[in-house]
Design a protein around this motif. Structure first.
Motif, short mmCIF file in Angstrom:
data_model
loop_
_atom_site.label_atom_id
_atom_site.label_comp_id
_atom_site.label_asym_id
_atom_site.label_seq_id
_atom_site.Cartn_x
_atom_site.Cartn_y
_atom_site.Cartn_z
N GLY A 63 9.16 8.70 -6.73
CA GLY A 63 8.57 7.41 -7.05
C GLY A 63 7.14 7.31 -6.59
O GLY A 63 6.76 7.89 -5.58
N TYR A 64 6.34 6.58 -7.36
CA TYR A 64 4.94 6.35 -7.01
C TYR A 64 4.78 4.89 -6.60
O TYR A 64 5.14 3.97 -7.35
CB TYR A 64 4.02 6.67 -8.19
CG TYR A 64 2.57 6.32 -7.94
CD1 TYR A 64 1.78 7.13 -7.14
CD2 TYR A 64 2.00 5.17 -8.49
CE1 TYR A 64 0.45 6.82 -6.89
CE2 TYR A 64 0.68 4.85 -8.25
CZ TYR A 64 -0.09 5.67 -7.44
OH TYR A 64 -1.41 5.36 -7.20
N GLU A 65 4.26 4.65 -5.39
CA GLU A 65 4.09 3.30 -4.87
C GLU A 65 2.74 2.76 -5.34
O GLU A 65 1.69 3.09 -4.80
CB GLU A 65 4.16 3.31 -3.33
CG GLU A 65 4.17 1.92 -2.73
CD GLU A 65 4.38 1.95 -1.22
OE1 GLU A 65 4.67 0.88 -0.64
OE2 GLU A 65 4.28 3.05 -0.62
N TYR A 66 2.77 1.94 -6.40
CA TYR A 66 1.53 1.40 -6.94
C TYR A 66 1.11 0.12 -6.23
O TYR A 66 -0.06 -0.27 -6.26
CB TYR A 66 1.66 1.14 -8.44
CG TYR A 66 2.68 0.08 -8.81
CD1 TYR A 66 2.29 -1.24 -9.01
CD2 TYR A 66 4.02 0.40 -8.98
CE1 TYR A 66 3.21 -2.21 -9.35
CE2 TYR A 66 4.95 -0.56 -9.31
CZ TYR A 66 4.54 -1.87 -9.50
OH TYR A 66 5.46 -2.83 -9.83
N GLU A 67 2.05 -0.56 -5.59
CA GLU A 67 1.78 -1.69 -4.71
C GLU A 67 2.71 -1.57 -3.51
O GLU A 67 3.68 -0.83 -3.55
CB GLU A 67 1.99 -3.04 -5.42
CG GLU A 67 0.95 -3.37 -6.47
CD GLU A 67 1.19 -4.74 -7.08
OE1 GLU A 67 2.05 -5.49 -6.55
OE2 GLU A 67 0.55 -5.07 -8.09
N LYS A 68 2.41 -2.34 -2.47
CA LYS A 68 3.24 -2.28 -1.28
C LYS A 68 4.68 -2.65 -1.61
O LYS A 68 4.97 -3.79 -2.02
CB LYS A 68 2.68 -3.22 -0.21
CG LYS A 68 3.41 -3.17 1.12
CD LYS A 68 3.25 -1.82 1.78
CE LYS A 68 3.89 -1.81 3.17
NZ LYS A 68 3.79 -0.49 3.82
#
Length: 336
Positions: A63-68
């Motif tokens: 998974g890519y954390e694009y926001e907190k």
């Protein structure tokens, strides 16, 4: 030597099947984390902080954390679809001089060996690089990671050096406190140049050793010889045993507490509530009898004290003690 990748080197219409082998190895001494109290090695578990359970590899996605706290997820198939179709090829793009590449670009070294019937093409590329003094700049994908690579020759073997892309190299301007203009004392500069000249020699890597690793290995041997060894205790199997008495006591304590408003007492509690009036009705006569017995006890004690006092007085006067009512009636029947 273990094969970590199989593919081919391609330049122009030439196709060189190769196997890739790791050229370097980390000789750092591996240390385990140990519980000082009992000497047991600690284990690291992939666990979910929310579900409070261990997570297997088959349950893990990327998974890519694009926001907190917000992620976009990719499974294995999606990641493979994003890879280049030529992911099994080391595609040489250009040939350059080795001196033109700064060492900061180099990442990791791999040996390349010929695969299948690729001996002739392997020898051809190797000899061409040796005689021209050039190295090949290529693109390669290893374990879903795309990298630049330098193809060169070391001791009759083709070698691939993975390289960073230019945007992966941080700019020197980001380094703090670098002096821009420095005035150097000419005499000090001459002395520094003289010292460099005296220490200059041919590069012989064999003369360099890891002194720290050597000292650590010697100390490990000393501890083993001196029996300064800690044996980890055998792990005890987890026992799912319920303390029945503790569970019963906890249940009793829970029943003593007030029941939250709006909760269902359940069938057992309803039955007990229905039986409560009958229990109180049966208990009332017994309670009254107990009360009457308690009130009569002082009167019986008072009567017994009077009778004892009368008997003592009669004995002192030489008379027969006064009989109780029951005794007088029995004696009257006997006389008649």
């Amino acid at each position: 030597m273990h094969t970590v990748w199989k593919g081919a080197i391609s330049f122009g219409l030439v196709h060189v099947p190769v196997k890739m082998h790791t050229a370097t190895e980390d000789k750092d001494i591996s240390m385990r984390m140990i519980h000082k109290e009992c000497g047991s090695p600690l284990s690291y578990v992939r666990s979910c902080p929310v579900c409070k359970e261990e997570v297997g590899w088959d349950e893990i996605v990327k998974g890519y954390e694009y926001e907190k706290g917000k992620f976009v997820l990719f499974d294995k198939d999606e990641m493979e679809q994003l890879q280049d179709d030529a992911s099994r090829a080391i595609a040489i793009l250009d040939f350059v001089d080795l001196a033109e590449i700064d060492p900061i670009y180099y990442q990791k070294t791999y040996y390349l060996s010929p695969d299948q019937a690729g001996n002739n093409a392997y020898q051809l590329l190797r000899e061409a690089l040796v005689q021209t003094g050039k190295i090949g700049i290529a693109k390669v994908t290893i374990r879903a990671k795309s990298s630049l690579a330098a193809i060169r020759v070391i001791e009759n073997c083709l070698v691939m050096e993975t390289m960073f892309y230019p945007d992966e190299i941080r700019a020197v301007t980001q380094v703090p406190n670098i002096p821009e203009h420095v005035e150097v004392n000419p005499k000090e500069l001459e002395m520094a140049k003289l010292l460099i000249g005296q220490l200059s020699t041919a590069f012989e890597p064999e003369q360099y050793t890891d002194e720290y690793r050597q000292r650590l290995l010697e100390r490990i041997g000393q501890k083993i010889a001196g029996e300064e060894v800690r044996t980890a205790p055998a792990a005890q199997p987890a026992a799912n045993v319920v303390d029945l008495m503790a569970a019963l006591q906890a249940s009793i304590e829970a029943m003593k507490g007030p029941r939250p408003i709006g909760t269902d007492p359940g069938p057992a509690a309803a039955t007990a509530a229905a039986a409560e009036p009958k229990r109180r009705k049966k208990a009332a006569p017994a309670a009254a009898a107990d009360t009457a017995a308690e009130e009569a006890a002082p009167r019986r004690k008072k009567t017994a004290r009077k009778a004892e006092a009368g008997a003592q007085k009669a004995a002192n006067d030489g008379e027969e003690p006064a009989a109780t009512g029951g005794t007088r009636r029995k004696r009257a029947r006997t006389e008649s």
